[in-house]
Design a protein around this motif. Structure first.
Motif, mmCIF file in Angstrom:
data_model
loop_
_atom_site.group_PDB
_atom_site.id
_atom_site.type_symbol
_atom_site.label_atom_id
_atom_site.label_comp_id
_atom_site.label_asym_id
_atom_site.label_seq_id
_atom_site.Cartn_x
_atom_site.Cartn_y
_atom_site.Cartn_z
ATOM 1 N N VAL A 2 0.759 -1.395 0.073
ATOM 2 C CA VAL A 2 -0.018 -0.029 0.079
ATOM 3 C C VAL A 2 0.772 1.035 -0.113
ATOM 4 C CG1 VAL A 2 -1.662 1.416 1.374
ATOM 5 C CG2 VAL A 2 -1.739 -1.193 1.361
ATOM 6 N N ARG A 3 0.809 1.984 -1.126
ATOM 7 C CA ARG A 3 1.503 3.128 -1.015
ATOM 8 C C ARG A 3 0.725 4.020 -0.429
ATOM 9 N NH1 ARG A 3 1.939 5.944 -5.620
ATOM 10 N NH2 ARG A 3 -0.003 4.821 -6.502
ATOM 11 N N ASP A 4 1.704 5.199 0.426
ATOM 12 C CA ASP A 4 1.149 6.045 1.209
ATOM 13 C C ASP A 4 0.386 6.860 0.411
ATOM 14 O OD1 ASP A 4 1.272 6.122 3.813
ATOM 15 O OD2 ASP A 4 2.771 7.812 4.117
ATOM 16 N N HIS A 5 0.654 7.083 -0.796
ATOM 17 C CA HIS A 5 0.028 8.379 -1.899
ATOM 18 C C HIS A 5 -1.269 7.838 -2.367
ATOM 19 C CE1 HIS A 5 4.075 10.136 -1.280
ATOM 20 N NE2 HIS A 5 3.421 11.251 -2.211
ATOM 21 N N ASP A 6 -1.807 6.791 -1.758
ATOM 22 C CA ASP A 6 -3.071 6.155 -2.260
ATOM 23 C C ASP A 6 -4.300 6.919 -1.238
ATOM 24 O OD1 ASP A 6 -2.022 4.712 -4.240
ATOM 25 O OD2 ASP A 6 -2.209 2.955 -3.184
ATOM 26 N N LYS A 7 -3.689 7.331 0.006
ATOM 27 C CA LYS A 7 -4.493 8.072 0.786
ATOM 28 C C LYS A 7 -4.819 9.328 0.395
ATOM 29 C CE LYS A 7 -2.307 5.311 4.709
ATOM 30 N NZ LYS A 7 -1.693 5.599 5.768
ATOM 31 N N PRO A 8 -5.752 9.926 0.822
ATOM 32 C CA PRO A 8 -6.000 11.384 0.759
ATOM 33 C C PRO A 8 -4.847 12.231 1.567
ATOM 34 C CG PRO A 8 -8.168 10.453 1.065
ATOM 35 C CD PRO A 8 -7.066 9.107 1.225
ATOM 36 N N THR A 9 -4.164 12.988 1.056
ATOM 37 C CA THR A 9 -3.169 13.910 1.682
ATOM 38 C C THR A 9 -3.989 15.167 2.343
ATOM 39 O OG1 THR A 9 -1.501 13.032 0.298
ATOM 40 C CG2 THR A 9 -1.177 15.091 1.457
ATOM 41 N N ILE A 10 -3.677 15.623 3.407
ATOM 42 C CA ILE A 10 -4.131 16.732 4.048
ATOM 43 C C ILE A 10 -3.093 17.611 4.729
ATOM 44 C CG2 ILE A 10 -5.394 17.494 5.806
ATOM 45 C CD1 ILE A 10 -7.597 15.244 5.643
ATOM 46 N N LEU A 11 -2.831 18.882 4.198
ATOM 47 C CA LEU A 11 -1.951 19.582 4.711
ATOM 48 C C LEU A 11 -2.501 20.407 5.810
ATOM 49 C CD1 LEU A 11 0.781 21.215 4.654
ATOM 50 C CD2 LEU A 11 -0.310 22.845 2.848
ATOM 51 N N VAL A 12 -1.681 20.504 7.106
ATOM 52 C CA VAL A 12 -2.217 21.417 8.201
ATOM 53 C C VAL A 12 -1.215 22.234 8.403
ATOM 54 C CG1 VAL A 12 -2.738 21.121 10.669
ATOM 55 C CG2 VAL A 12 -3.141 19.122 9.372
ATOM 56 N N VAL A 13 -1.538 23.550 8.461
ATOM 57 C CA VAL A 13 -0.962 24.931 8.667
ATOM 58 C C VAL A 13 -1.499 25.408 10.046
ATOM 59 C CG1 VAL A 13 0.166 26.980 7.871
ATOM 60 C CG2 VAL A 13 -0.656 25.256 6.306
ATOM 61 N N GLU A 14 -0.626 24.948 11.196
ATOM 62 C CA GLU A 14 -1.325 25.440 12.380
ATOM 63 C C GLU A 14 0.116 25.801 13.330
ATOM 64 O OE1 GLU A 14 -4.394 25.614 14.250
ATOM 65 O OE2 GLU A 14 -2.747 26.438 15.665
ATOM 66 N N ASP A 15 0.129 26.801 13.749
ATOM 67 C CA ASP A 15 1.340 27.149 14.887
ATOM 68 C C ASP A 15 1.487 26.670 16.238
ATOM 69 O OD1 ASP A 15 -0.675 29.185 15.252
ATOM 70 O OD2 ASP A 15 1.006 30.628 15.753
ATOM 71 N N GLU A 16 0.364 26.080 16.789
ATOM 72 C CA GLU A 16 0.100 25.795 18.141
ATOM 73 C C GLU A 16 0.335 24.295 17.912
ATOM 74 O OE1 GLU A 16 -3.755 25.735 20.867
ATOM 75 O OE2 GLU A 16 -3.513 27.527 19.437
ATOM 76 N N PRO A 17 1.552 23.942 18.626
ATOM 77 C CA PRO A 17 2.024 22.634 18.808
ATOM 78 C C PRO A 17 1.063 21.639 18.988
ATOM 79 C CG PRO A 17 3.770 24.136 19.504
ATOM 80 C CD PRO A 17 2.458 25.123 19.450
ATOM 81 N N ASP A 18 0.670 21.700 20.344
ATOM 82 C CA ASP A 18 -0.495 20.762 20.775
ATOM 83 C C ASP A 18 -1.524 20.407 19.846
ATOM 84 O OD1 ASP A 18 1.300 20.592 22.939
ATOM 85 O OD2 ASP A 18 0.039 21.710 24.348
ATOM 86 N N LEU A 19 -2.215 21.531 19.377
ATOM 87 C CA LEU A 19 -3.339 21.510 18.511
ATOM 88 C C LEU A 19 -2.993 20.588 17.156
ATOM 89 C CD1 LEU A 19 -6.326 21.903 17.959
ATOM 90 C CD2 LEU A 19 -5.833 24.400 16.997
ATOM 91 N N ARG A 20 -1.831 21.301 16.871
ATOM 92 C CA ARG A 20 -1.149 20.506 15.184
ATOM 93 C C ARG A 20 -1.142 19.051 15.527
ATOM 94 N NH1 ARG A 20 3.191 23.519 14.690
ATOM 95 N NH2 ARG A 20 4.409 22.102 15.670
ATOM 96 N N GLU A 21 -0.598 18.738 16.861
ATOM 97 C CA GLU A 21 -0.411 17.235 16.962
ATOM 98 C C GLU A 21 -1.768 16.534 17.021
ATOM 99 O OE1 GLU A 21 2.237 15.352 15.743
ATOM 100 O OE2 GLU A 21 2.966 17.518 15.366
ATOM 101 N N VAL A 22 -2.877 17.222 17.881
ATOM 102 C CA VAL A 22 -4.059 16.326 17.885
ATOM 103 C C VAL A 22 -4.761 16.156 16.728
ATOM 104 C CG1 VAL A 22 -6.408 16.887 18.902
ATOM 105 C CG2 VAL A 22 -4.293 17.180 20.385
ATOM 106 N N ILE A 23 -4.601 17.321 15.774
ATOM 107 C CA ILE A 23 -5.225 17.246 14.241
ATOM 108 C C ILE A 23 -4.598 15.981 13.561
ATOM 109 C CG2 ILE A 23 -5.636 18.295 12.187
ATOM 110 C CD1 ILE A 23 -5.871 20.788 13.789
ATOM 111 N N ARG A 24 -3.132 15.855 13.816
ATOM 112 C CA ARG A 24 -2.469 14.989 12.919
ATOM 113 C C ARG A 24 -2.863 13.576 13.322
ATOM 114 N NH1 ARG A 24 2.663 14.376 10.669
ATOM 115 N NH2 ARG A 24 3.682 15.968 11.357
ATOM 116 N N TYR A 25 -2.791 13.174 14.653
ATOM 117 C CA TYR A 25 -3.092 12.208 15.068
ATOM 118 C C TYR A 25 -4.499 11.622 14.672
ATOM 119 C CZ TYR A 25 -4.679 8.769 18.838
ATOM 120 O OH TYR A 25 -5.136 7.527 19.302
#
Ligand code: CA
Length: 238
Positions: A2-25
């Motif tokens: 399974v290639r990673d690129h088969d999944k939809p890719t989402i770019l997250v631009v967020e300067d608050e580290p905790d929130l960014r990681e919660v979103i990523r998770y």
């Protein structure tokens, strides 16, 4: 494999580290590929290199802010079609109006539950897929309402509704993108044309008239206080 690129890719631009990681998770747990950055300039670079399927864009960023980034995304023909969800501070309606004005597809206000975010992401990705079909379709059918674009006719419960050309255009613009919020300025631009002088208050008057004429289908047009209007997303779409 399974290639990673088969999944939809989402770019997250967020300067608050905790929130960014919660979103990523949460996004990764749902099976999305996530690119994340705290920096607006880097976000734009990543966007142009990777052409993600969707961007989650914080408004308040150091340096290049979310509004400028969104404007750049929507100005560039190569990136214009990428949906943007703005992340705004609660109660900041002026930011929401600004963001929608530069072409953002949706917004979510902080603080939000991960489940709410996932629902928005899925809805916006799905809307993107449906958009081309909607643009091409001659008829929009929703519950008791039928909009016949080819014949410029609107029916509610099978009975014809007499809308003025401006009212028809307003309804058509809203109904062609269920779930999407349009600002009054966007409705003026899309439904009335730039060559006439129309105030935001005129839009409210026209919408009120459309609702009145739609009678039993009037609740399909929803007022978003301080922002604009939207056509309700159907149960199957939501
Ligand atoms: Ca921020």
């Amino acid at each position: 494999m399974v290639r990673d690129h088969d999944k939809p890719t989402i770019l997250v631009v967020e300067d608050e580290p905790d929130l960014r990681e919660v979103i990523r998770y949460n996004l990764e747990r749902e099976g999305y590929r996530v690119l994340a950055t705290e920096d607006g300039e880097e976000g734009l670079d990543l966007l142009r290199e990777e052409l993600p399927d969707l961007v989650l864009l914080d408004i308040m960023l150091p340096g290049l802010d979310g509004i400028e980034i969104c404007r750049s995304i929507k100005y560039d023909p190569h990136t214009r079609a990428i949906p943007v969800i703005m992340v705004t501070a609660r109660g900041d309606e002026s930011d929401i109006v600004l963001g929608l004005g530069v072409g953002a597809d949706d917004y979510i206000t902080k603080p939000f539950r991960p489940r709410e975010l996932m629902a928005r992401v899925k809805a916006v990705l799905r809307r993107g897929k449906l958009r081309d079909e909607a643009d091409a379709s001659e008829r929009i059918v929703r519950e008791r309402l039928v909009i016949d674009r080819a014949r410029h006719r609107v029916l509610v419960d099978g009975a014809e509704v007499n809308l003025t050309p401006t009212e028809f255009r307003l309804l058509e613009v809203l109904a062609s993108r269920p779930g999407r919020v349009f600002t009054r300025d966007q409705l003026i631009h899309r439904a009335m044309g730039d060559d006439v002088i129309v105030t935001q208050r005129n839009v409210d008057v026209h919408i009120r008239s459309v609702r009145k004429k739609l009678e039993g289908a009037r609740e399909l047009i929803e007022t978003i206080r301080g922002v604009g209007y939207r056509f309700l997303e159907s149960e199957e779409d939501a």
